[in-house]
Design a protein around this motif. Structure first.
Motif, PDB file in Angstrom:
ATOM      1  N   VAL A  69      60.078-114.669  -4.840  1.00 27.01           N
ATOM      2  CA  VAL A  69      58.994-114.696  -5.814  1.00 27.01           C
ATOM      3  C   VAL A  69      57.830-115.493  -5.244  1.00 27.01           C
ATOM      4  CG1 VAL A  69      58.293-115.358  -8.134  1.00 27.01           C
ATOM      5  CG2 VAL A  69      60.605-114.469  -7.725  1.00 27.01           C
ATOM      6  N   VAL A  70      56.664-114.849  -5.197  1.00 29.44           N
ATOM      7  CA  VAL A  70      55.468-115.465  -4.625  1.00 29.44           C
ATOM      8  C   VAL A  70      54.393-115.548  -5.697  1.00 29.44           C
ATOM      9  CG1 VAL A  70      53.705-115.321  -2.829  1.00 29.44           C
ATOM     10  CG2 VAL A  70      56.025-114.467  -2.370  1.00 29.44           C
ATOM     11  N   GLU A  71      53.857-116.748  -5.902  1.00 28.67           N
ATOM     12  CA  GLU A  71      52.815-116.926  -6.915  1.00 28.67           C
ATOM     13  C   GLU A  71      51.441-116.662  -6.320  1.00 28.67           C
ATOM     14  OE1 GLU A  71      51.116-120.347  -9.998  1.00 28.67           O
ATOM     15  OE2 GLU A  71      52.934-120.717  -8.828  1.00 28.67           O
ATOM     16  N   PHE A  72      50.608-115.946  -7.076  1.00 27.27           N
ATOM     17  CA  PHE A  72      49.227-115.734  -6.636  1.00 27.27           C
ATOM     18  C   PHE A  72      48.276-116.144  -7.750  1.00 27.27           C
ATOM     19  CE2 PHE A  72      50.348-111.476  -8.436  1.00 27.27           C
ATOM     20  CZ  PHE A  72      49.399-111.402  -9.443  1.00 27.27           C
ATOM     21  N   GLU A  73      47.015-116.369  -7.375  1.00 24.55           N
ATOM     22  CA  GLU A  73      45.976-116.635  -8.364  1.00 24.55           C
ATOM     23  C   GLU A  73      45.390-115.305  -8.799  1.00 24.55           C
ATOM     24  OE1 GLU A  73      43.141-119.310  -6.792  1.00 24.55           O
ATOM     25  OE2 GLU A  73      44.580-120.927  -6.434  1.00 24.55           O
ATOM     26  N   SER A  74      45.148-115.168 -10.078  1.00 20.40           N
ATOM     27  CA  SER A  74      44.747-113.878 -10.623  1.00 20.40           C
ATOM     28  C   SER A  74      43.392-113.395 -10.126  1.00 20.40           C
ATOM     29  CB  SER A  74      44.719-113.960 -12.156  1.00 20.40           C
ATOM     30  OG  SER A  74      43.830-114.983 -12.581  1.00 20.40           O
ATOM     31  N   VAL A  75      42.603-114.289  -9.514  1.00 21.45           N
ATOM     32  CA  VAL A  75      41.278-113.897  -9.034  1.00 21.45           C
ATOM     33  C   VAL A  75      41.386-112.809  -7.966  1.00 21.45           C
ATOM     34  CG1 VAL A  75      39.164-114.678  -7.909  1.00 21.45           C
ATOM     35  CG2 VAL A  75      40.343-116.179  -9.536  1.00 21.45           C
ATOM     36  N   SER A  76      42.285-112.972  -7.027  1.00 24.44           N
ATOM     37  CA  SER A  76      42.453-111.972  -5.962  1.00 24.44           C
ATOM     38  C   SER A  76      43.936-111.865  -5.603  1.00 24.44           C
ATOM     39  CB  SER A  76      41.641-112.356  -4.718  1.00 24.44           C
ATOM     40  OG  SER A  76      41.998-113.640  -4.269  1.00 24.44           O
ATOM     41  N   PRO A  77      44.706-111.172  -6.408  1.00 19.74           N
ATOM     42  CA  PRO A  77      46.154-111.101  -6.194  1.00 19.74           C
ATOM     43  C   PRO A  77      46.551-110.515  -4.846  1.00 19.74           C
ATOM     44  CG  PRO A  77      45.429-109.443  -7.772  1.00 19.74           C
ATOM     45  CD  PRO A  77      44.291-110.378  -7.578  1.00 19.74           C
ATOM     46  N   PHE A  78      45.722-109.622  -4.300  1.00 22.68           N
ATOM     47  CA  PHE A  78      46.095-108.968  -3.053  1.00 22.68           C
ATOM     48  C   PHE A  78      45.831-109.840  -1.823  1.00 22.68           C
ATOM     49  CE2 PHE A  78      45.406-104.986  -5.629  1.00 22.68           C
ATOM     50  CZ  PHE A  78      46.749-104.717  -5.749  1.00 22.68           C
ATOM     51  N   LYS A  79      45.073-110.923  -1.975  1.00 23.68           N
ATOM     52  CA  LYS A  79      44.833-111.822  -0.835  1.00 23.68           C
ATOM     53  C   LYS A  79      46.138-112.468  -0.401  1.00 23.68           C
ATOM     54  CE  LYS A  79      42.383-114.284   2.071  1.00 23.68           C
ATOM     55  NZ  LYS A  79      43.441-115.090   2.690  1.00 23.68           N
ATOM     56  N   LYS A  80      46.886-112.990  -1.353  1.00 18.63           N
ATOM     57  CA  LYS A  80      48.176-113.611  -1.039  1.00 18.63           C
ATOM     58  C   LYS A  80      49.140-112.581  -0.464  1.00 18.63           C
ATOM     59  CE  LYS A  80      50.920-117.258  -1.371  1.00 18.63           C
ATOM     60  NZ  LYS A  80      50.641-118.524  -0.690  1.00 18.63           N
ATOM     61  N   CYS A  81      49.101-111.371  -1.038  1.00 13.50           N
ATOM     62  CA  CYS A  81      49.947-110.284  -0.558  1.00 13.50           C
ATOM     63  C   CYS A  81      49.621-109.959   0.897  1.00 13.50           C
ATOM     64  CB  CYS A  81      49.739-109.056  -1.440  1.00 13.50           C
ATOM     65  SG  CYS A  81      50.516-107.557  -0.846  1.00 13.50           S
ATOM     66  N   ALA A  82      48.329-109.856   1.205  1.00 15.32           N
ATOM     67  CA  ALA A  82      47.905-109.519   2.569  1.00 15.32           C
ATOM     68  C   ALA A  82      48.336-110.592   3.568  1.00 15.32           C
ATOM     69  CB  ALA A  82      46.393-109.340   2.605  1.00 15.32           C
ATOM     70  N   ASP A  83      48.240-111.854   3.172  1.00 13.13           N
ATOM     71  CA  ASP A  83      48.665-112.941   4.060  1.00 13.13           C
ATOM     72  C   ASP A  83      50.154-112.818   4.399  1.00 13.13           C
ATOM     73  OD1 ASP A  83      46.119-113.951   4.005  1.00 13.13           O
ATOM     74  OD2 ASP A  83      46.555-115.468   2.461  1.00 13.13           O
ATOM     75  N   GLU A  84      50.973-112.494   3.397  1.00 10.60           N
ATOM     76  CA  GLU A  84      52.413-112.344   3.628  1.00 10.60           C
ATOM     77  C   GLU A  84      52.687-111.137   4.537  1.00 10.60           C
ATOM     78  OE1 GLU A  84      54.986-114.139   2.849  1.00 10.60           O
ATOM     79  OE2 GLU A  84      54.034-115.624   1.551  1.00 10.60           O
ATOM     80  N   ILE A  85      52.002-110.040   4.290  1.00 11.55           N
ATOM     81  CA  ILE A  85      52.214-108.822   5.085  1.00 11.55           C
ATOM     82  C   ILE A  85      51.856-109.055   6.544  1.00 11.55           C
ATOM     83  CG2 ILE A  85      51.338-106.463   5.446  1.00 11.55           C
ATOM     84  CD1 ILE A  85      51.140-106.286   2.357  1.00 11.55           C
ATOM     85  N   LYS A  86      50.752-109.745   6.761  1.00 12.34           N
ATOM     86  CA  LYS A  86      50.333-110.029   8.133  1.00 12.34           C
ATOM     87  C   LYS A  86      51.332-110.965   8.822  1.00 12.34           C
ATOM     88  CE  LYS A  86      45.366-109.294   7.478  1.00 12.34           C
ATOM     89  NZ  LYS A  86      44.030-109.935   7.434  1.00 12.34           N
ATOM     90  N   SER A  87      51.874-111.902   8.053  1.00 14.69           N
ATOM     91  CA  SER A  87      52.840-112.832   8.650  1.00 14.69           C
ATOM     92  C   SER A  87      54.132-112.117   9.019  1.00 14.69           C
ATOM     93  CB  SER A  87      53.133-113.984   7.686  1.00 14.69           C
ATOM     94  OG  SER A  87      53.895-113.533   6.576  1.00 14.69           O
ATOM     95  N   ILE A  88      54.479-111.081   8.274  1.00 16.27           N
ATOM     96  CA  ILE A  88      55.666-110.280   8.581  1.00 16.27           C
ATOM     97  C   ILE A  88      55.428-109.423   9.816  1.00 16.27           C
ATOM     98  CG2 ILE A  88      57.199-108.435   7.732  1.00 16.27           C
ATOM     99  CD1 ILE A  88      56.632-109.471   4.892  1.00 16.27           C
ATOM    100  N   GLY A  89      54.170-109.017  10.007  1.00 15.64           N
ATOM    101  CA  GLY A  89      53.828-108.200  11.164  1.00 15.64           C
ATOM    102  C   GLY A  89      53.971-106.707  10.937  1.00 15.64           C
TER     103      GLY A  89
END
Length: 356
Positions: A69-89
């Motif tokens: 479970v990953v918490e994001f701020e509602s302003v830009s929910p996909f920013k946190k998602c993108a950071d995780e995806i990039k870290s996964i590669g």
């Protein structure tokens, strides 16, 4: 259960050479994770992540043990998602092209520079077409409540009561008897209005001689039921008896034909051809049926376009109808589970023409 569904989804991703998928449609989120709050999922071949905001963190951790479970701020929910995806590669990420809005797609893509974003359609819906035993038991319960509601409403039908009052009583009864809500807005259409396949209840009062069509369903633990019955207020005339008997026979033939391995369009044809032979082909303008589950209308389709072969565990409606403008209409609908050699009919309400 959710771990099995995640595994099936991962096999689909592997077969389509996809590194991961972003799941944004609420029904699909619930199906894969068990989470019914706001947020979205990212499932890769190795990881399963659930993104949500502060309001749902505690709920998500409790309901979704198979997910990070990953918490994001509602302003830009996909920013946190993108950071995780990039870290996964990930090299690519699928998304639900039939659901994600253009605005959110563009926002997601702007954060995923260097990652190929690929549109998919129905990847999870395909998994959902075959229900497991837990799902089937819930749908059975939903249909039991729906059948009881029909039996209940028969005592309330009388000249002078309005369509809206009948719809309200049905919905109240279902909620009082175990439904979390309605599967869709209840349809009650009487007299000449019964020629409207999806007639919204109005203040029209029931009158002697009316056909009255009821189409409704309960929702239990997120799963839907669906049934239609048409009754007559008083003694039916010759034309009413004729149309009712044709619809009933068309449904009977379709139910006798339906089974695993036949296509949706072939089942549709059985009922449609019979109605056409009786001279009412132009008065049956909708599909014979549709899948039912987390959504009231889902795959597979029983229609002229239904190319999918039916499989055991699919849950579908069988609902032929005849609609004559300025006269009225009849629809009879049952909810069935497809089996190897036929079907199990979950709808127990009588299909004899009920004259009140």
């Amino acid at each position: 259960m959710n771990s099995e569904r995640i595994s099936k989804l991962r096999r689909n991703l592997s077969e389509k050479d996809l590194d991961g998928i972003l799941v944004s449609k609420p029904e699909n989120i619930f199906y894969i994770s068990g989470f019914d709050g706001e947020g979205f999922l990212v499932v890769t071949r190795e990881r399963a992540l659930l993104f949500t905001d502060f309001r749902y963190i505690e709920q998500a951790k409790k309901e979704c043990p198979d997910f990070e479970v990953v918490e994001f701020e509602s302003v830009s929910p996909f920013k946190k998602c993108a950071d995780e995806i990039k870290s996964i590669g990930l090299k690519n990420l699928a998304f639900e092209g039939h659901y994600l809005t253009v605005k959110f797609y563009e926002e997601l893509k702007s954060f995923l520079d260097g990652v190929e974003v690929i549109k998919t359609d129905g990847l999870i819906e395909e998994l959902r077409t075959i229900k497991d035993e837990v799902e089937l038991e819930i749908i059975k319960k939903a249909q039991e409540i729906t059948d009881k509601a029909f039996e209940h409403i028969l005592d309330y039908i009388r000249p002078g009561v309005t369509e809206s009052e009948l719809a309200l009583e049905i919905e109240y009864f279902m909620k009082k008897n175990g439904a979390e809500g309605v599967a869709f807005p209840t349809i009650v259409a009487s007299g000449p209005r019964s020629s409207l396949p999806h007639g919204t209840p109005t203040s029209r009062k029931i009158q002697p001689g009316d056909f009255i069509t009821f189409d409704f369903g309960a929702k239990v633990k997120h799963y839907c039921s669906d049934m239609t019955r048409t009754v007559v207020m008083g003694k039916p005339n010759k034309d009413q008896l004729e149309i009712y008997s044709i619809v009933l026979e068309a449904q009977k033939r379709a139910l006798e034909y339906i089974k695993s391995s036949v296509s949706g369009k072939d089942v549709d044809k059985v009922a449609r051809d019979f109605i056409a032979e009786k001279g009412f082909g132009r008065n049956f303008g909708h599909a014979l049926g549709h899948g039912v589950g987390l959504e009231i209308h889902e795959a597979p389709r029983l229609s002229k376009l239904g190319e999918t072969s039916l499989l055991p565990g699919m849950v579908v409606t069988v609902e032929p109808g005849i609609y004559v403008k300025n006269f009225g209409g009849v629809r009879i609908e049952d909810l069935v589970i497809i089996t190897e050699d036929g079907c199990i009919n979950l709808t127990k309400s009588s299909k004899d023409l009920i004259c009140l």
